[in-house]
Write a protein that holds these residues in place. Sequence first.
Motif: not given
Length: 375
Positions: A103-114
């Motif tokens: 099993g595998f799941l990747n998480i990428a960091p994401l800085k956002v302006c909402m």
Amino acid sequence: MQFDCLDKEDMPIGLIEKADPEKVPSNPYPLPEDLEWSDIDVTNPKELDEVYTLLRDYYIEEYSNEFRMRYSHEYLKWIFAPPERHKDWAVGIRAKGSKELIGFLNIAPLKVCMAGVVTESAEPSFAAISAKYRNKRILPILAAETIRRLRVSGIWHFYFSTDRVLCAPIAGNWFYRRDLDFKLTVEINTNEVPEGKTMEEMVAAHQMPESANIPGLREMTKEDIPQVHALLSEYLKKFTLYPIFTQERIAHMLLPQKDVIRTYVLANKDNKVTDFISFYIMPYTVLKHPTIKEVTSAFLFYHTATTVSLVDLVNGALYKAEKSGIFTMVASDCTDNMEFIEKARFKSLNDCQQIYIYNYRFRPIPSNQLGINFI
């Protein structure tokens, strides 16, 4: 499931479940006793190869039962190893005895302006479970553990895209395709010659003319990073929802890599970068053709046009793509992309990806206010 969109103007934007670090479990979620958690080092060639094999065999990747996306090791490292990555955000599950990655799941960091609010977020992707373990409900445990790890890191919401309608999405991305090698698209059964037309006429109509080549459009280099970063950062500010990138992330994300990402820049006589455009590469295995076994497509990525029109910039990229053997390019309707879709002769794929934010209430926005390219 914690999804919510605003139906009324007076409903507040923000977290649905408020951040409370004391409620976050300190230990990983329990797995069946024959399985164990494993942090995957995606920079380690052996472990990256294990992920590659799992995704190749079990990730949902067939398109119309005719093709299969062929993710390369270099492409996966590009996705999984941005400079801000957390080492425990590449979440693996192994069989205790054999140590096989199941099993595998990747998480990428994401800085956002909402809508003017800057926040740290993330983008999970590439969830895969070995077929022999799917009846053990491992995927919900993997998802729960992913959320726990995000919250341990102080991240209380994340973005993801899917072709399924789970509830009211915050946005929808429609996709379009520009064929470059029409004859090949017919041979692999993604196109047909229209009635009243000949193959020769259609091939000629889809070829990029020499006039599409923009003089001075060249590959991006390390020296261009600060200027490309400044250009893109300023351009994205016009959208309601957009990512905020560091120069290090731009370097990782946009510097050309063979068979992964191509970025072209246009500079003036003072060597100031004024425009840029990028696309990433996706090879496909052809499943049902006797001789053609692989084709290469491209997906339009980030861009900024200031001294040439966006239509001309995209045509310049299409010219470069065609000359390198890419048979088709795909683009979504995010950012200002609808400016060129018709003029550059893209056609609809009738494929829509729904965009969601987990644990965050946000008003739905049109796709032309979405500044994030979801891979």
